[in-house]
Design a protein around this motif. Sequence first.
Motif, short mmCIF file in Angstrom:
data_model
loop_
_atom_site.label_atom_id
_atom_site.label_comp_id
_atom_site.label_asym_id
_atom_site.label_seq_id
_atom_site.Cartn_x
_atom_site.Cartn_y
_atom_site.Cartn_z
N SER A 280 -5.52 2.22 3.77
CA SER A 280 -5.92 1.23 2.77
C SER A 280 -6.25 -0.12 3.41
O SER A 280 -7.16 -0.82 2.96
CB SER A 280 -4.82 1.04 1.73
N GLN B 171 -15.07 1.52 3.14
CA GLN B 171 -14.58 2.84 2.76
C GLN B 171 -14.88 3.92 3.80
O GLN B 171 -14.04 4.78 4.07
CB GLN B 171 -15.17 3.26 1.41
N ALA C 72 0.83 -1.21 0.00
CA ALA C 72 0.00 0.00 0.00
C ALA C 72 0.86 1.25 0.00
O ALA C 72 1.97 1.27 0.52
CB ALA C 72 -0.92 0.00 1.22
N LYS D 138 -9.95 -2.12 3.01
CA LYS D 138 -10.13 -3.51 2.57
C LYS D 138 -10.81 -4.37 3.64
O LYS D 138 -11.42 -5.38 3.34
CB LYS D 138 -8.77 -4.13 2.23
N CYS E 31 -2.51 9.54 -1.70
CA CYS E 31 -3.46 8.48 -2.08
C CYS E 31 -4.89 9.00 -2.05
O CYS E 31 -5.69 8.71 -2.94
CB CYS E 31 -3.30 7.28 -1.14
N GLU F 170 -7.62 9.30 -5.17
CA GLU F 170 -8.95 8.69 -5.12
C GLU F 170 -10.08 9.72 -5.10
O GLU F 170 -11.25 9.34 -5.18
CB GLU F 170 -9.04 7.79 -3.89
N SER G 122 -0.71 4.03 1.21
CA SER G 122 -1.32 4.79 2.31
C SER G 122 -1.50 3.97 3.58
O SER G 122 -2.23 4.37 4.47
CB SER G 122 -2.66 5.37 1.86
N GLY H 205 -9.54 2.99 -1.58
CA GLY H 205 -8.89 1.68 -1.58
C GLY H 205 -8.54 1.16 -2.95
O GLY H 205 -7.80 0.18 -3.08
N ASP I 102 -4.66 1.51 -4.06
CA ASP I 102 -3.69 0.59 -3.46
C ASP I 102 -4.02 -0.87 -3.73
O ASP I 102 -4.04 -1.69 -2.82
CB ASP I 102 -3.61 0.84 -1.95
#
Length: 465
Positions: free
Chosen positions: A70, A78, A64, A74, A303, A307, A66, A448, A451
């Motif tokens: 991240s 989120q 990753a 996962k 990151c 996103e 971040s 996410g 990454d």
Amino acid sequence: MPVLAQAVAGVAPAGAMAVIPALVFPGLVFGSDGPNLVMTFGAAMAVMVLVAFCLRPMAKRMAAVSGLYSYTAKGLGQRTAITAGWSALFGYGLVAMAGLLVVGIYVAKLFSNLGLSIADSTAFPVVVILLAAGAACYLMVRGIRLSAWFTVMMEAMSIGVLAVLMFVYFALNQPQIDLGSALAWSGNFDALPLGVVVAISAFVGFESPTTLGGEAHKPFVSVPRAITWTPLLMGVLCLLSVSAQDVALRGAPLSVAASPTPLSDLFSQTSPLFAAVLDLGIAASFFACAIASMNAFVRILFCMGREGVAPRIFGRTHAAFRTPSTAIVVTMPLVAVVPVAVIVSGASPERGLAVLFTLGAYGYLGSYLLASASLPFFLRRIGESTYASWILGAITSLAVGAVIWTATAVSISTGNLQAIVYGGVLLASILYATFLHFRLPERLASVGIYDETRDLDLFNGRPIP
């Protein structure tokens, strides 16, 4: 080695061993009959090792940029990742501020111990802080490898200086030393929770290599190793250091024990030159810490910018060095403003450091809690769920949660606003995630995505034929 250097610089062993125990010590000695330094730092070490064991399996499966942000995306989704990311940014940013403040304080103390007069006692540390921020910005823009090697060099030098000086001090003062006082127990736990939170700030940053997954060589090997061994080694160094400081400071005059630079004042009684060397080592260590903290800070922000959940300008990279230069250049001045404001306002440097380190520790603890809770869900998502992961995730989450809860209760009962300030950050992150959920769901869904594991992360960096 550069990955390990990032972890080592993140915890700033030499600086943390010299400065943070002194922030805990006055409260334990003059404010209450609470547990000693060894117990406080031992409890902090145990919690951090549990967190490291939770992060290791995720670091072995996901490279990753971040880190905890991240991992949480996962595992817990989120919306929770937004809170974890904000909490991590809060922690990294405040520790970087504290690092720059320490640099300003100890460089000024260095000049004082060398007998060099300073025309303006306020302007000088401000200039030092601004110069340190500028140098850190330059090193970070040039690349993680350069800044990592520079920080590991600073830390190696600083640890060596601190170790030699402590041995010399105890050799010269051996007849007055009572080693039994370091393990004295009063049976009062009242001061332990807040003491543990401050002590944890000596360990935070060990997980910062998780933000180097996109740049590290063999990230599934180097990153897990770094985040596993760093808190263990830091714990051993801290326990040795706090034992020595507990003994030394208990026998020191009140003016020394309550000073914002107690170790320096303690050594200056034996030799001002020794004290000046110590000041240089502590300043160098926390300069490295500020760089490492900001390296992790800007990569999470980068990151988020990629996103779309942070301004997209933060997702830009330098044309030549391929570093998140925009995030570095924009945020570094904001980080430098706070320590400058502490100096200019005339506030107690010791109080400023305690507030910054404690608030930063809250930020780290919040992100650790969410990332640790993510472990079993992360593994279940990829079909590798085990009973051990559920047990480890639950125990670690409960341990970190207990530290946050008890420290918050003590903080509020004593009229301390630090827990409330961090609570406001958490609330703002939850409101922002809720806003994204209802008004910009496509952006929230992208959390996410940046990454994802790539082919180049596997098979020793060689693409699949």
